[in-house]
Every structure is written in C-alpha cells, then in structure tokens.
Motif scaffolding. Sequence first.
Motif, PDB file in Angstrom:
ATOM      1  N   GLY A   1       0.850  -1.199   0.000  1.00  0.00           N
ATOM      2  CA  GLY A   1       0.000   0.000   0.000  1.00  0.00           C
ATOM      3  C   GLY A   1       0.877   1.237   0.000  1.00  0.00           C
ATOM      4  O   GLY A   1       1.916   1.262   0.670  1.00  0.00           O
TER       5      GLY A   1
ATOM      6  N   ASN B   1       2.044  -2.375  -4.662  1.00  0.00           N
ATOM      7  CA  ASN B   1       0.804  -1.612  -4.831  1.00  0.00           C
ATOM      8  C   ASN B   1       0.085  -2.074  -6.103  1.00  0.00           C
ATOM      9  O   ASN B   1       0.723  -2.583  -7.039  1.00  0.00           O
ATOM     10  CB  ASN B   1       1.112  -0.113  -4.909  1.00  0.00           C
TER      11      ASN B   1
ATOM     12  N   THR C   1      -3.050  -0.925   3.353  1.00  0.00           N
ATOM     13  CA  THR C   1      -3.850  -0.580   2.166  1.00  0.00           C
ATOM     14  C   THR C   1      -5.258  -0.152   2.619  1.00  0.00           C
ATOM     15  O   THR C   1      -5.606  -0.317   3.785  1.00  0.00           O
ATOM     16  CB  THR C   1      -4.009  -1.789   1.210  1.00  0.00           C
TER      17      THR C   1
ATOM     18  N   ASP D   1      -5.646  -5.973   6.914  1.00  0.00           N
ATOM     19  CA  ASP D   1      -5.121  -6.465   5.638  1.00  0.00           C
ATOM     20  C   ASP D   1      -4.627  -7.897   5.736  1.00  0.00           C
ATOM     21  O   ASP D   1      -4.635  -8.640   4.757  1.00  0.00           O
ATOM     22  CB  ASP D   1      -3.914  -5.612   5.218  1.00  0.00           C
TER      23      ASP D   1
END
Lengths: 268, 472
Positions: B210, B234, B271, B305
């Motif tokens: 992220g 990402n 993220t 996450d």
Amino acid sequence: MEILILGLKFLVPLAYLATTVTYAKLFFAPDEGPFARKARTGLGISLALHTLMLVTLGAQLKRCPLGTIGEGLLFLSWFLGTIQFLSEWLADYRRLGLFTLLPTTLCVVAAAFFQRPDFALPPELRSSFLVFHIVASLASYACFSMASILAALYLVLHRKLKNKNFDITFRKLPPLDKLDKLSATWSFLGSTTMVVASVIGIVWVRKDSLAGMTMRELAIYLVLMVFLTAGAARRLFGMRGRVHAILVLVGFAVLLLTNLIGAHGFRG
Amino acid sequence: MGSAADSQRETSRTSRPETAVPQPFVVGANHLTASVSLRDRLLISEKDLPEFCERLLGLPGVREVVVLSTCNRSEIYGIADQPSQGRAEVEKMWGNAKGVSEDEIRTHGYFHSQGDAVRHLFRVIASLDSMVLGEMQIFGQIKEAYRVAVEKRSADFYLNHLFQSGIHVGKRIRTETTIHEGAVSISYAAVELAKKVLGELKGKTVGVVGAGEMGELAAQHLHKAGAGKFIFFNRTLATAEKLAAEFGGELCQLAELDRRMAHCDIVVSATGAPNIVITRAQVQEAARARQGRPIFLIDIAAPRDIDPLAGEVSNAFLFTIDDLKNVVNENVALRKSASQKALDIVEEEAAKVEGWMQGLDIIPTIKNLREKYQSVTEREIAKWAAGQSEATRKQMEALGRSLLNKFLHEPTMGLKILGERGEGKRASWFAGQLFDLANARSGEKSKVQTSDAPATKSVAASGDNTESKNHG
C-alpha cells in the motif's frame, strides 16, 4: 590452608548467592541503574574467591581438583561464572546474568555436598590425559548449559511475542534473533569441546579397541549426535529458531540423564 | 541600544552585585497553557535570536537571558534585580516584537521566580513538562539554547550556574531513571517490536504493502532505524513511484507479493482494501521459504489487511495497530511510574541551587568586610613602610596579606555557612552592625575623596613620626 579452604567453602556459595540476587534485581527491576555495577562487582569477587578456592584445593590435594563429583561441579561452575564474566565484556549479556548465575550457584552449593577430601585417585587415573579429558568435558558441559539457557529464553520470548505479552521479561530479554544465534554459537562450541574430550578419552583408554563401551559413553555420543544434528540442520536446512531451540534443550536433557547412567568407561 | 546593552552586560560580567543579589525568573508559554497559534506567534526563530537577546539585555534591571523556543514552548530565562519588574519588561518587549498583547502572554503564559524558576527549568530539562513524558529532545534543545546564550554572551555568572546545574540534572535523569525508555508513538513502537524479533534492523528488507500515508510513515521510521532495502507493493505502480524514489526502493505489483514476500524480513501492510490482502497460506509459504528466519508482519490498516491466523504460523510474528497501542500504553505507564524518581532528582538538585543562591546574599557583606580590612591593612603598611627598603616593604605587604587572610578566614566561613542556611540577610545585618560596614564604606569613600595623595602623605608622615617616637 585447611582454615582457608573451610572459609572459602562458605564464602564462595554465599558470594554467588548474593550476586545471583543482585542479577535477579537487575533483571526484574524497572530501574537497572543501582544494580548494574553491583552485579558485575559481585561476579568479579565471586569468581576471584572461586579461583582462589580451586588453587588452594589443588595445592592441598597436590593434584588438579577434578577427581570427585564435587570437584567436577566446582570446576563446571567456575566455567559458567567465567563465561558470564567474559560475555559481559564481549556482548550485551548483563541482563542474562541471573540465568547463568542460578545454575552456577546451584553447582557450587551442590559441590559442597559431594566433597571427599580423603579421595585418592586410583593408579589408572593418574594421567595427564585425565586433566585434559575432564577439563574439555566440563567446558563442553558449560557451553551446552549456556546454549540450553539461551534456547529456553528463546522459547519464553517466542511465546510472549506470539501471545503479545509485553511484560518485564519481554522487555528485558535480548532480541529473538540474538538469542537464537547465541544459542547456536554455544551449541557449536560445546560440540567442538565434546569431540575434543572424546578424542582424548579414546586415545587414552581405548586406543586399541572401541569395544566394551559403557552405557554412559554411548549416551554421551547420543548427546553429541543431537547437538551435531541441530547444528547441521540449522546450517543445511535452515532449521533455526524454535526447532533449533527445542533440539538444543533435548540434547541438554539427554546430557543431564547421562549423569544418572552407570559408571564411566575407564572401569570397563 | 546596542551600546547600552553592552555597557550593562559589561557591568554585570565584571562585577557582582554590590547590594542586592539578583534573582532568576522565567516567562513563557507552553503546550499546556497556550494554543498552537499563540505558540507559533510567540516563537523566536533561530535567525532572530541574537537580536532578540540583545534587546532583552537592554531592558532595565535585566542582567542575563537565555531564550528557549521550540514548537511546544517559548521561554525566556532571565536574571533581574527585581524579577517582577523583569517580567513586566520582558512581556512588554516580547509582545511588541511578536504582535501579541502583554495581557495575552500573561493570561496564556506563566511566570516563576527564584526557586520556582529553578524548579521549572529542571522539570523542563527532565522532560516532566513535555507533551510526551520522557522525550529527550528537550534536553538537546536546552543545551543548544544555553550554547547560543554563552556564544552571544547573554548568559553569565548566574545563568551559567543555573544551566550547568540543569544539564547535570538532565544527565542524572538519563542515567538514573527509565523515564525515557520504551516507545510512546505507534510507529516507533512498531520499530521497537521489529527490533525485538529481528535484532538490529540494519540491512533488513522491508516490504510495504500500500502506498498511503500510514505506509509512508512506517517506511520513514524503519528507514531511520537502519532498514536497508525497501520493496513497495501496490495495485497501481504509479502511486507508489514517489515512495520508491524517496526510499530508493523497488516497485512491485501487488500480485507479486506471493513470490517476493519471502525476501522481506518485515512486511508493513496499510492498504485501504476492504478484504484480506495477505492470507495465512501466503505467510506460511513465505515462512517456509525463509528457512526458519523470522518474518515480522505489521498490519496497520483498517479494516485489517493480514489474516489474523497468519500470526499462528511458525516464525511469523503478526502485530496489529491495537497491539502497538497496547505497547505504547504500557510504556507510558512505565514512564509515569519512573517520573517520581525524576521529580526527586529535580527537587534534590533544585535545593542545591537554592542553597547556592541563598549563599549569594552574603557575598556583598563578605566583600565589604574584606575591603574594609584590606584598606586598613594597606594604610597601616603604608605608614610603617615609609622610608624602608623595597625588600622590607614587600615583606611587610606579604605579612599584611597573610594576617588579613588568617583573621578573616573564620568570619568569612561563618558568614558563608549562614548564607547557605538561608540566614544571609540576618547575618549581613549582624555583620554590618558588628564591623560597622555601612559606615565603613561611606567613611572609606569620603576619606579617599577628601584626602588623596597629599593627605595620605601627611597621614603617613604623622604616623611615621608617631611610630618613630614610639620606637625611639
């Protein structure tokens, strides 16, 4: 001389006991400041008295004081104390003093119960091989003790990390990775000195034939095998961390058990 | 204005007070008393500091100053004959310089004088007064403020003693207490936990999943702690490009996480994904590939996450933002418990400085006493040495000095002890009455003014005559 030895017999355990208490305070107190210097000074004094005791005992017995279990324990504890003393200079080891000094103190106290001043070495043991063999064996015992103390601490810290228990023990213990590496190092040193001790023993007693080995000797080779396996698995298959720590503890447990099994090979 | 300040500074530097001992004071505003906007307005920048010190030293009655100005506090430590007068002058000048009314400074600030000012300085140095209890940055900031003051010659006899004692307090706090130990911010707690697992972070590889603000913050702290290599994962590479450039890291698609996670010693996931991004199976595979080397996982995303079950994998250590908060809370509690010892040190050292300050009350009296008997000795020597050889005169002077020192030793020590006990004023009055010090000074002055050289000669001559007669 006798009065000096008698005095040291009381002084040495007392000095170690006081030092262990100081190391315990150092480990458990949130504020270490007042105990750090006291602990090191206490260890220095204890070791000095311990060394004096071994020298005086040797002078009185007119031989290296390695003939009885008591003398052996005295020597083993001296190795452990020296390891702690040197480790404090070489690495950030001070906080672990409690865990090294606790078995050291127990050995010194136990040594007092196994002293046999009237013990005379049998003629077949009067050899310089004996000194080298026993010194190397005791050094390996000390190294394995250190390896297992560190392995146990590794498992404690591992558990605390997994359970997210951030108490004082968690705070005071060195990083997990460091405990793992140190345990592996002591385990390697222990294995090496044990191989040396075994080679000396073989050359001394069994140079003609390896037949007729006692259970104790076989058990010692089993200990060696466990530690060597742990080392090899670590190096070859990356079996670090928890598995390595468990193997080291198993090896040490077997080592302790060997001392309960029968007599040594020289009588065979 | 500069010259007036210079001349006043010279006066304070070269001579200690003749009559009254000046007192320390502090005027300031900090995070507890003033809003951020007021603190910003009161801030004295490094660039403005020399001129500001000059102006403060030009204020009537202000002898020495040290200016401490940080984002959380702006304080002016000073020495003045009358602290309350010093306060008024400083507030007026400070307010004018910064466009803040004196009332505003007074309402949202604080003022301490004498022992309270000393205690305040020591509490600040001990970081007992800081926004984050136990942060040690303030110690360096105070040392720097004092260094600048010494360089600009705005700190002298009194503030030198005060700040050097303060630095000693700071050192004691660092060595004798644990008030500064343990992380008290979430990101630093993450770094400390990582160190607990992996040891030193130098050369370790960090995977940041992220490219948001939280991930960047964590990367910053880990970078500062020595982490050597960064891999940024990402969905859209363009977003993470800035981060990769900033930390010299590698860019990877999120899909590559499976393959690359085993290379990471630390994985920070932050993220904004609504579902699990890192599964237990992925962590297990990475841990297996790492051959027993531990992997440290931090999940600072909301919602989470990383699969919570990933924490069960052998040699994988998973921590969430709640765990980090727990670490911080425990550390804050520990710091609070250590603050009592820090307070004791502050009290102990402040009492010493107060004793020293009280001892200063007696200094003018001791000085007057010495001057009086020194002038008597000199006069007598001048009388007796007239007509004698140079060698004899020198011997007589040495004898005079020696006798003076011996006679005055006990009264001087007695007065100093009384001064340190806080009885300086009473002792001064008593000594003044006993030795007639008040009249002695004016008498000596008038004597010197009226007599001068010829008169001295005549006195010396008459003395000579008298002594000749006596000897004869």
